[in-house]
Design a protein around this motif. Structure first.
Motif, PDB file in Angstrom:
ATOM      1  N   THR A1633     -25.967  23.975 -22.564  1.00 29.85           N
ATOM      2  CA  THR A1633     -24.834  23.069 -22.307  1.00 29.85           C
ATOM      3  C   THR A1633     -24.825  22.643 -20.845  1.00 29.85           C
ATOM      4  OG1 THR A1633     -23.478  25.049 -21.994  1.00 29.85           O
ATOM      5  CG2 THR A1633     -23.413  23.992 -24.183  1.00 29.85           C
ATOM      6  N   ALA A1634     -25.096  23.620 -19.950  1.00 32.02           N
ATOM      7  CA  ALA A1634     -25.110  23.295 -18.509  1.00 32.02           C
ATOM      8  C   ALA A1634     -26.205  22.279 -18.210  1.00 32.02           C
ATOM      9  CB  ALA A1634     -25.331  24.571 -17.696  1.00 32.02           C
ATOM     10  N   GLU A1636     -27.477  20.135 -20.278  1.00 36.04           N
ATOM     11  CA  GLU A1636     -27.096  18.831 -20.824  1.00 36.04           C
ATOM     12  C   GLU A1636     -26.185  18.073 -19.850  1.00 36.04           C
ATOM     13  OE1 GLU A1636     -25.389  19.593 -24.613  1.00 36.04           O
ATOM     14  OE2 GLU A1636     -27.338  19.816 -25.629  1.00 36.04           O
ATOM     15  N   ASN A1637     -25.207  18.811 -19.270  1.00 35.54           N
ATOM     16  CA  ASN A1637     -24.315  18.178 -18.282  1.00 35.54           C
ATOM     17  C   ASN A1637     -25.117  17.647 -17.098  1.00 35.54           C
ATOM     18  OD1 ASN A1637     -21.894  18.672 -19.709  1.00 35.54           O
ATOM     19  ND2 ASN A1637     -21.903  20.801 -19.015  1.00 35.54           N
ATOM     20  N   HIS A1640     -26.968  14.590 -17.970  1.00 31.60           N
ATOM     21  CA  HIS A1640     -26.090  13.404 -18.036  1.00 31.60           C
ATOM     22  C   HIS A1640     -25.866  12.796 -16.644  1.00 31.60           C
ATOM     23  CE1 HIS A1640     -23.236  10.686 -19.850  1.00 31.60           C
ATOM     24  NE2 HIS A1640     -22.274  11.076 -19.004  1.00 31.60           N
ATOM     25  N   GLN A1641     -25.588  13.704 -15.705  1.00 30.41           N
ATOM     26  CA  GLN A1641     -25.401  13.220 -14.328  1.00 30.41           C
ATOM     27  C   GLN A1641     -26.684  12.589 -13.799  1.00 30.41           C
ATOM     28  OE1 GLN A1641     -24.087  16.603 -12.133  1.00 30.41           O
ATOM     29  NE2 GLN A1641     -22.053  16.695 -13.113  1.00 30.41           N
TER      30      GLN A1641
END
Length: 1990
Positions: A1633-1634, A1636-1637, A1640-1641
């Motif tokens: 999840t980290a 993926e974040n 995204h950035q």
């Protein structure tokens, strides 16, 4: 040594055969000799005393020989013991060999442990490096995630999916990239450390090779030492045997002489004693017989003289023995001399070989010279035939040399064979002499024993003579005379034996002389052979010189022949045209070959140019790379200093130019790579050519040397390649460093670009697309690298597996050897136990027989008891009849007694049946045992065969194992090198990657747990099963061996005797012959084929063994079950045996007791009871009679007396009678009580016996149970120990698994790291190029950078120079190798052309050796295949392990069932114990009842005593009454008193019997107490056993609890691990999840950057187009290169095909030329022969013409002489006619005298013809002659016959007729016919024509004509000289002569000495000429033509 021993054995066999033949021939001679000596002995010895002396001496001799014979027997025993010791020594040697093999295996294990330690050290170093890397990571920190770009995402996702499946997420990819960015800073430092370790590894590798060489040298030195020790040992053994023989001989002589002296002294003492006895006895004899004494004295004197003679004979014999010893020593010296001569011959052989080699070298020089001449002849095209003739002569010379070599080889073999035969025959002669002496000793020993017996009998007789009295001396003297006569016969026999012995001694001497002569002849033969060898060598030298001369002569003749051929060439124009055409074609082919060679040289030159260009290109590359680095540094500085956009265009253009240069460099690099590939191909081709050259060398040289050379060359090549590989690796590391530096610079440019966001987005998009393409290309490259890495790992694993399998095989071998030794010891013990069991069985059988005897005795006793029972029944019936008056109270008691007796009988029957059943069971067991023994014997025989086969296989396995060890050593060395290389590579790769390892760790841990659960029980069962199988096999083998030894020893003990010593010697001889045959078979060539065949069989057996092992793993279950059953049965058998033993002991004890106590007691009691009953019956009868008489007396008295007083008396009397009846009843009761007591005692005895039996049975059962419990406890303890060991093993295996999993994880991590590095390394390059275009470059560079760059350039230049020098050296070596190869090829081709015929046998041998080596290679391949099969079988075994685990589970269940069975048995035992206790209680109650009955009995006895007292008193009263009443009846009262006294005595006896019964009861009480004690002891034992069972149960429960606890712990661990897995999965989800974040950035940032990059991407498009163009060009170049390579390969193939075709053509042409040359040679030879014949014919013709001229002159002279003689003849004839005319009417006196003498010479039948002739001459008429002859023939013939005769001794007018040898004699032909012939010869002309003489002519043989005519002329001379009547054929060389005149003087002509000159033979006066056989029609010209034709 083997061949020498074989030769010795063959010589032994031959000499033994000769000795046998000589012995068989000697027997006849001995028999004849003994007959002669018998005759002589009868003449010589006539007196008795002399005979006694002879017999005494003979006895002494025989005793001495007997002693020697005994000594010899002892010596033979010692020899047997020595042989047994040798056998033991051989076994020890075998053990030592096994120990050596074990030591070798231990050494291998030590080496492996060293390697493992080294590997561990390297791993520790790696771990240190990893820890250093981790610390560096912590120090470096984490880069921000903003540096990453979205362009990496799809690529990395593709990679992760390709590597580890679809589990990896996008976040994981980003995280891995971050980790790569962190680690990139530390790579350079780690790589430097890696280089350091690489250098260390290379240095260690060099040391390893040196160590390997040293180890090989040490091995060879050890082998040499061992061989020297073996030689010295063998020499010492031979010397020891010789010394032992000599010592034995000396000891024999010493003992014989010593015993002889002792016997002489004993005999002297005996003679003195006999003389003393004679002197003592002589006092009485002197008066009667003085003559006898004198005779005895004479006999004594004669005996003494004979004794002296015997001593002399003994001395002579000793001298002979000494001579024999001297001869033996001489023979030994001669043996030594022969050995020295053999060594000299060997030296001479070596000299001959040296000369042969020198000749070979000269031959090679000649060949070279001939080759030069051939080249000269080739240049001269016209002189072709000369070349062919020279080649033919060279072939002839080669053949001559080959013949010489063959002769030298034959001489060598002959010398060796002679030396071996000589050595063998000497030893054999010594052995035969020893055997003959042994046989003689044996015979003498027998004779000595016979004479000793005779002497003993004589001594006894002498003692009898001396002890007898003087009166009987006359009779004794007569007896002595008879004995003397007998002794005379014996003496004669002794003399004959002595004569035979002397004859045998003489024959022995003759044999010895013959052996010496044989030795001398052998020496002479050897010397002759030596001289012959020398002469042959000299002849060979002379032949070589002669051949050299011939060569020179042939060369001279060549010149002449060339001239003649030039003359003949004019006639053969057609042939020359054809030859010219052939020459043209040859020249064309040669031109083609030269062109091809030039092309080859050009290609090699091109290769060299290419290599130089590659080196130059490398230098250029390095320079460009340095310039690039400088430019990059400048770029960075410029980017930092100036960010202006003015310089961007210029910088972009310059960057584009640099990129174009770089592309060109890349293309050049690719070209360089391709060129390097071509260089590698050329190297490979060079290697192939070297391999071809080595194969040719293999055919010419020995195989082993070639192998070593090839291995050395391969090692050198490998080392060179390794050096090149190391250099390439260093270059790779340098390039990686540069790439990393460039990556860092590109990252900096990316950061600069991110700062400069104002750029266009289109350029960025284009660049992004280009980067995607580049990434795809890199992916492909990464995939290829992965495949390479996987291949490397697979190879590494395969090598590891090979090592493990080989180590496993070695360990298995060591374990097998150890287990075999253990099992051998076990089986020996088992054999001893079996022997003991057999002895016990024999004892048991004996005991069974004893039991049968006891049963039969018991049956007899039963019959006796039955008879006694019948007697008792009869007595009971009689008692019943008597007691019919008394009340019927006793009947039920008797019935009870009968029933008790019947019950006893039934019990006895039951016991008998039980015993019979037991006997049957024992019989069955004995039969089963006998069947088992038969089966064991059969199995033993089968195992004997198997042992023989296994020994053979064991020897072959030893050989193959040695080979395998050598091969494995080489493989280990190569694997060590590969491991070091792989380790050096792995140092680059092993970096920890912690995140990926977690999943792998979880999987591997799960697998390891499953594996632990699976493999726990497998190792246990497998190892045990294998041990059991091997144990069973080796036990059976050992049983067989022990049985064989037992049988052999028993046979030896039974059959060894004096008679079989000869048989043993014969067997030894047969064995020697067999050994010879075996040696011959071994030395033959078929043995090698057999060895190869056996090796192949071994391989097949190895394959079968693997299959059998797989089958065995299944069969071991059944084996284990069968073993358990077998152990159970064995336990049962042991228990039964123990029970049987105890039963037998108890039976013996019981039988002894029964015989001692019970039987005596029974018999005594029964006898006493029967006696008492009979006495009682008699008493009752007597009392009844007395009572009746008393009643009658009282009645009569009552009649006479008064009534009152009578009433009183009658009342008293009635009371007395009533008391008497009561007493009788009481007595009967007592008797009944007695009977009851007896029956109860008997019952108690029977029951006590039963109880004792049951007690013993229970004891046996308890002992069996205790044994079984102890065995179970032992098994249980063993199981526990094995379980603990297996647990330890499983723990160690789990640790090893964890280590392996850890290493696998590390490898995976290193793979991922490398892949990540490659991914990271590709994009920054492109980024850097883009940045370089965007930035501006200033014109000037700082000087510091230039200086640094120049230094770097200088370093790299130096490195490149070194590289170039190395490459130049390699190129030079390759050139030299090529030149050598070409030279060797040319030389070999020439040698093949010239020496094809010579080297055919050598080639065949070499081909055979090559085949052998190919077979060995095939065998090695098969071994490798078998190893792979073993791997497969191991995998199958893993699958089988689960089945074995199930089997173990079943075994556990079986153990539980066994425990249950044991519990059941214990329950049964408890019940039986309770039954025994109950029985004991019953017995106690019975004993109490018996005690009570005894008490009652005692009370009854007391009462009876009271009653007896009262009876006494009453009897006294009764006596008084009787005295008072009837004084007249005193006698009856006295009688009653006596009866009362007898009753008292009976009472006393009753008391004694009561005492005895009391004693018996006390004894029974004691026995019952002992039985109670035993019962208590049994109860205690039961309690102990129960306690032990409870303890075992508790232990089992505890173990089960521990198992359950361990299982629960394992489950807990599993749950914990699962929890950990869940936690890790949760962590993964959070990290994903980290990521993926973050992604995204990053995507947002990338979108902003893409807009800026668009501008840059437009500019990059142009560069991309240029790049694509350059890539297309590179591809085109690559295609062109590939095409060029294809063309080159095709060209090479065509060249090879052309070469092969041309070679074939040349070979065919050479073959055709050879055929033509052979034909021409044949023609030349035929022409030479015809020329020689023509020359010879011409010479002969010239000679003949000369001789003809001479002969014609002689003929003319002779014709003139003949004319003169004819004139003389005519004159003589005229004179004769005148004489005849004048003497017609006269009679010649001489004629009449001759006729008269001829009459008497003629036979009687034909004398009337002579008389008629005389009458006709005298003119007498026929009628008157007939009358005269008819009347009296004799009267006329005697005086008339002398007138006529054929002698003519004194006559000159009439010549005598010549008598020819071939005609019939004169006596057979009639006188008239002879006379007519005489007249005819006289009427013919007598002069013969003269003939040509042979002596005046020269012989034709001297001039060179073949001497065929000489034989013919000789034969003709014989025929003509024989004087046949037929005339010879007309001959031109002969004149016709008269047949009457002979050519040669005959002896019959000597009578007419003064005959006419013409009548004399021709040979005296004229020379004769023997005619040639020519036809009558032939003329001189025809003869000449014939001669010319011939």
């Amino acid at each position: 040594m083997a061949s020498w021993l074989g030769g010795l054995g063959s010589g032994l066999g031959q000499s033994l055969g000769q000795v046998g033949g000589s012995l068989s021939s000697l027997t006849g001679q001995i028999s004849s000799f003994t007959k002669d000596i018998l005759l002589e002995g009868t003449e010589e010895v006539g007196d008795a005393p002399t005979e006694l002396q002879v017999s005494n001496s003979r006895l002494r001799e025989i005793e001495s020989t007997h002693a020697t014979q005994r000594l010899e027997n002892e010596r033979l025993k010692k020899v047997c013991s020595d042989l047994e010791e040798k056998h033991e020594a051989a076994e020890l040697q075998i053990k030592q060999l096994s120990i050596e093999y074990r030591n070798q295996l231990q050494q291998r294990e030590v080496e492996i442990s060293h390697l493992k330690a080294r590997q561990n050290a390297l791993q520790e170093q790696l771990q240190k490096l990893q820890t250093a890397a981790q610390s560096a990571q912590l120090g470096a920190g984490v880069l921000p995630p903003t540096t990453t770009s979205a362009s990496f995402v799809p690529v990395v996702r593709h990679h992760s999916s390709g590597f580890q499946g679809d589990d990896m997420d996008f976040g994981d990819v980003i995280w891995s990239q971050q980790e790569i960015n962190r680690l990139s800073n530390e790579v350079s430092r780690l790589e430097s450390e890696v280089d350091h370790w690489m250098q260390m590894a290379q240095s260690s590798r060099v040391q390893g090779t040196n160590n390997a060489d040293q180890s090989e040298i040490c091995k060879l030195q050890n082998i040499i030492k061992e061989l020297k020790q073996n030689l010295s040992q063998e020499i010492d053994e031979h010397q020891h045997e010789l010394s032992v023989l000599q010592d034995a001989h000396r000891q024999k002589l010493a003992e014989i002489s010593h015993r002889h002296r002792e016997e002489l002294s004993e005999y002297e003492e005996r003679i003195e004693e006999l003389e003393n006895q004679l002197q003592q006895g002589g006092a009485g004899i002197e008066i009667t017989d003085h003559s006898k004494i004198s005779d005895l004295q004479k006999n004594i004197q004669i005996l003494q003289t004979e004794k002296l003679e015997d001593t002399q004979n003994m001395k002579e014999l000793e001298d002979k023995v000494k001579n024999l010893n001297q001869k033996l020593s001489c023979v030994e010296n001669e043996n030594k001399i022969l050995l020295n001569e053999r060594e000299l011959v060997k030296v001479e052989n070596s000299q001959i070989t040296q000369e042969y080699e020198r000749l070979k070298s000269e031959f090679i020089k000649l060949q070279n010279y001939v080759a030069e001449q051939e080249t000269l002849l080739k240049e001269q095209g016209k002189k072709l035939p000369l070349m062919t003739s020279s080649e033919e002569e060279m072939l002839r010379l080669q053949q001559a040399l080959l013949d010489a070599e063959k002769e030298i080889m034959r001489l060598n073999t002959l010398n060796q064979a002679d030396s071996f035969i000589g050595a063998g025959e000497d030893g054999l002669k010594v052995k035969t002499d020893a055997q003959v002496l042994k046989e003689e000793n044996h015979k003498l020993g027998k004779e000595k024993e016979e004479l000793q017996k005779k002497l003993a009998s004589l001594q006894h007789k002498d003692e009898h003579i001396t002890s007898a009295s003087i009166e009987d001396q006359n009779l004794e003297l007569n007896q002595l005379r008879q004995e003397l006569e007998r002794k005379e016969h014996e003496l004669k026999e002794n003399i004959t034996e002595r004569a035979t012995l002397t004859a045998e001694l003489e024959e022995l001497d003759k044999q010895n002389q013959e052996t010496l002569q044989h030795m001398i002849t052998l020496k002479e033969q050897l010397s002759k052979q030596h001289t012959e060898a020398d002469s042959t060598i000299n002849q060979l030298k002379l032949d070589i010189d002669f051949e050299r001369r011939k060569v020179s002569e042939v060369e001279a003749e060549k010149m002449e022949m060339s001239k003649e051929l030039e003359t003949q060439k004019l006639k053969m124009n057609h042939c020359t045209f054809a030859l010219n055409d052939l020459h043209m074609s040859n020249q064309q082919l040669q031109h083609n070959i030269k062109d091809l060679q030039e092309q080859l040289n050009k290609s090699q030159y091109c290769n060299l140019n290419n290599k130089k260009e590659i080196a130059e290109l490398k230098q250029n590359l390095k320079q460009k790379e340095e310039e690039l680095s400088v430019s990059q540094n400048e770029l960075t500085k410029i980017m930092n200093q100036e960010s202006n956009s003015n310089y961007q265009d210029l910088s972009l253009k310059e960057r584009e130019a640099e990129i174009a240069k770089l592309n060109k460099d890349i293309s050049e690099n690719k070209l360089n790579q391709n060129l390097e590939k071509s260089v590698c191909d050329l190297k490979i081709e060079n290697g192939k050519l070297l391999a071809v050259c080595e194969e040719l060398k293999q055919q010419l040289q020995e195989a082993f040397a070639e192998k070593n050379k090839v291995s050395l060359e391969k090692d050198t090549m490998l080392e060179a390649l390794k050096m090149e590989k190391g250099q390439l690796e260093t270059e790779l590391s340098q390039t990686e460093k540069r790439l990393l530096e460039q990556a860092q610079k590109y990252e900096q440019t990316i950061e600069d670009l991110s700062n400069a966001r104002n750029m266009n987005t289109t350029a960025l998009q284009l660049e992004h697309e280009r980067l995607v393409k580049c990434n795809q290309e890199r992916d492909f490259e990464i995939a290829e690298l992965k495949r390479n890495i996987e291949q490397m790992e697979a190879d590494h694993e395969e090598t590891k597996e090979m090592l493990t399998t080989s180590l496993g095989g070695q360990k298995q071998l060591t374990e097998l050897i150890k287990e075999k030794e253990v099992f051998v010891e076990k089986f020996k013990n088992r054999a001893v136990e079996l022997q003991q069991e057999l002895e016990e069985y024999v004892k048991d059988s004996k005991k069974h027989e004893i039991l049968r005897q006891n049963l039969e005795e018991k049956d007899k006793s039963l019959a006796a008891m039955k008879e006694e029972n019948n007697h008792l029944k009869e007595e009971i019936e009689r008692l019943k009849d008597q007691q019919s008056r008394s009340p019927p109270v006793a009947e039920p008691k008797t019935l009870d007694i009968i029933t008790e007796l019947e019950t006893e009988i039934t019990q006895l029957h039951v016991i008998k049946n039980n015993l019979e059943e037991e006997i049957k069971l024992h019989k069955k067991t004995i039969e089963d045992q006998s069947q088992k023994t038969v089966q064991l014997q059969q199995s033993l025989q089968e195992h004997k065969r198997e042992i023989g086969e296994s020994k053979f296989q064991y020897e072959q396995m030893n050989v193959t194992h040695e080979k395998l060890f050598l091969e494995k050593d080489e493989e280990i060395k190569s694997l060590q090198k590969t491991i070091e290389q792989i380790k050096t590579q792995l140092h680059d790769e092993r970096h920890v990657f912690q995140t990926d390892s977690s999943d792998l760790f979880q999987e591997t841990k799960a697998q390891s747990l499953n594996g632990e659960n699976g493999n726990e029980k497998h190792d246990l069962s497998k190892s045990e099963i294998e041990r059991l199988v091997n144990g069973i096999k080796e036990r059976e083998r050992e049983i067989k061996l022990l049985n064989e030894k037992n049988v052999f020893l028993t046979q030896q003990i039974d059959h060894l005797s004096k008679d079989q010593v000869g048989k043993l010697t014969q067997i030894i001889q047969e064995k020697d012959l067999e050994i010879q045959a075996l040696h011959a078979s071994i030395s033959s060539s078929s043995y090698r084929q057999d060895v190869l065949y056996l090796q192949q069989q071994l391989q097949a057996y190895a394959m079968e063994r693997e299959q059998v092992l797989a089958v065995l793993s299944e069969k071991t279950r059944e084996n284990s079950q069968l073993k358990t059953e077998y152990h159970k049965i064995m336990d049962m058998v042991a228990a039964k045996e123990a029970a049987l033993m105890k039963l037998q002991e108890e039976n013996q004890k019981l039988s002894n007791r029964f015989e001692s106590s019970s039987q005596d007691m029974f018999r005594e009691t029964v006898q006493n009871l029967s006696r008492i009953i009979r006495e009682k019956d008699i008493e009752i009868d007597a009392l009844s009679q007395k009572c009746q008489t008393l009643l009658t007396v009282l009645q009569t008295s009552n009649i006479g007396t008064d009534s009152g007083s009578g009433g009183v008396n009658s009342n008293q009397f009635e009371e007395l009678l009533q008391e008497r009846d009561k007493l009788k009843q009481q007595v009967k009761k007592m008797e009944e009580w007695k009977q009851q007591v007896m029956t109860t005692v008997q019952n108690m005895q029977h029951e006590s016996a039963h109880l004792q039996e049951e007690l013993h049975k229970l004891q046996a059962q308890i002992s069996v149970d205790s044994d079984s419990n102890s065995k179970l406890q032992m098994d249980y303890n063993g199981l526990i120990q094995s379980y603990e060991q297996n647990e330890k093993k499983m723990k160690s295996f789990s640790q090893e698994l964890a280590q392996v999993q850890h290493s696998i994880g590390q490898l995976h991590n290193t793979k991922d790291l490398l892949l990540g590095k490659i991914d990271m390394a590709t994009p920054p390059l492109l980024m850097a190029s883009s940045v370089s275009q965007a930035s501006d470059i200033p014109s000037s560079t700082p000087p510091e950078i230039v200086s640094d760059a120049s230094k770097l350039l200088q370093q790299e230049l130096e490195q490149l120079k070194k590289m170039l020098q190395e490459k130049d050296a390699t190129i030079r070596t390759l050139k030299e190798n090529n030149q050598r190869l070409s030279d060797s090829m040319a030389a070999t081709s020439e040698l093949e052309r010239k020496g094809q015929k010579d080297t055919d046998p050598e080639m065949k041998q070499i081909k055979g050796k090559c085949d052998v080596f190919q077979k060995s290679l095939k065998e090695k391949d098969l071994l490798i295949k078998s190893k792979s099969d073993q791997l497969l079988s191991v995998s199958e075994n893993l699958s089988n392990k689960e089945n074995e685990n199930e089997l173990l589970k079943q075994a556990v269940t079986n153990l539980k069932e066994r425990n249950l069975i044991l519990e059941m048995d214990i329950c049964k035992l408890k019940e039986e114990n309770e039954k025994i206790v109950a029985r004991c209680r019953e017995k106690e109650t019975e004993f109490r009842a018996l005690q009570e009955t005894n008490m009652q009995f005692s009370m009854m006895l007391k009462e009876r005593e009271f009653e007896s007292h009262s009876m006494k008193e009453k009897a006294l009263a009764f006596e008084k009454l009787l005295k008072e009443k009837e004084q007249g009846k005193v006698g009856e009262l006295n009688h009653l008193l006596n009866e009362v006294k007898s009753m008292q005595e009976k009472a006393v006896s009753f008391q004694q019997e009561r005492d005895q019964v009391m004693l018996a009861l006390k004894q029974k009480q004691m026995e019952s107490s002992a039985l109670q004690n035993e019962v208590q002891h049994l109860r205690d034992k039961e309690q102990r056993l129960n306690q032990e069972l409870e303890r075992l149960r508790n232990h089992l429960l505890e173990m089960e609890d521990s198992y359950t606890q361990e299982a629960l712990a394992a489950e807990g661990r599993e749950t914990k691990l699962r929890k950990k897995v869940m936690v890790l999965e949760e962590k993964l989800v959070s990290s994903s999840t980290a990521v993926e974040n973050a992604s995204h950035q990053a995507s947002l940032q990338v979108e902003s950057l893409q807009e800026q990059l668009n501008l840059v991407s437009r500019q990059r498009d142009e560069t991309l187009l240029q790049l694509t163009m350059s890539q297309d060009q590179v591809k085109q170049y690559a295609l062109s290169l590939a095409n060029l390579q294809m063309v080159l390969e095709q060209f090479q193939q065509e060249e090879t095909a052309m070469y092969s075709a041309e070679l074939e053509k040349h070979q065919k042409q050479t073959a055709e030329w050879k055929k033509k040359s052979e034909k021409l040679e044949g023609r030349v030879e035929s022409l030479q022969e015809s020329l020689e014949e023509a020359n010879a014919a011409l010479d002969a013709a010239s000679r003949l013409t000369e001789q003809l001229d001479l002969k014609e002159e002689q003929i003319e002279d002779l014709r003139k002489q003949g004319e003169l003689k004819q004139e003389m003849l005519e004159d003589a004839q005229n004179k004769l006619m005148n004489l005849i005319n004048s003497t017609e009417g006269k009679v010649d006196k001489v004629l009449m005298r001759n006729l008269f003498i001829g009459h008497f010479h003629t036979p009687k039948n034909k004398r009337h013809e002579v008389l008629r002739l005389m009458g006709s001459i005298l003119g007498i008429k026929k009628e008157e002659l007939d009358q005269l002859l008819f009347e009296d023939q004799k009267g006329v013939t005697r005086w008339v016959t002398g007138w006529l005769g054929g002698g003519g001794a004194g006559s000159k007018s009439v010549p005598s007729t010549p008598i020819r040898p071939t005609n019939q004699s004169v006596f057979n032909s009639s006188f008239s016919e002879l006379f007519v012939k005489f007249l005819e010869t006289e009427s013919r002309p007598n002069l013969p024509l003269p003939t040509l003489s042979v002596h005046d002519m020269k012989p034709l043989g001297a001039t060179g004509i073949c001497n065929l005519n000489s034989t013919r002329s000789s034969s003709l001379a014989e025929t003509t000289g024989s004087g046949t009547s037929r005339r010879p054929d007309a001959n031109p060389f002969l004149a016709p002569r008269s047949a009457a005149v002979p050519l040669i003087t005959s002896p019959s002509l000597g009578a007419s000495g003064s005959g006419h000159l013409l009548m004399k033979p021709i040979s005296d006066t004229l020379p004769t000429f023997t005619p040639l056989p020519v036809l009558p029609d032939a003329s001189a010209g025809a003869v000449l033509k014939d001669l010319l034709k011939q």
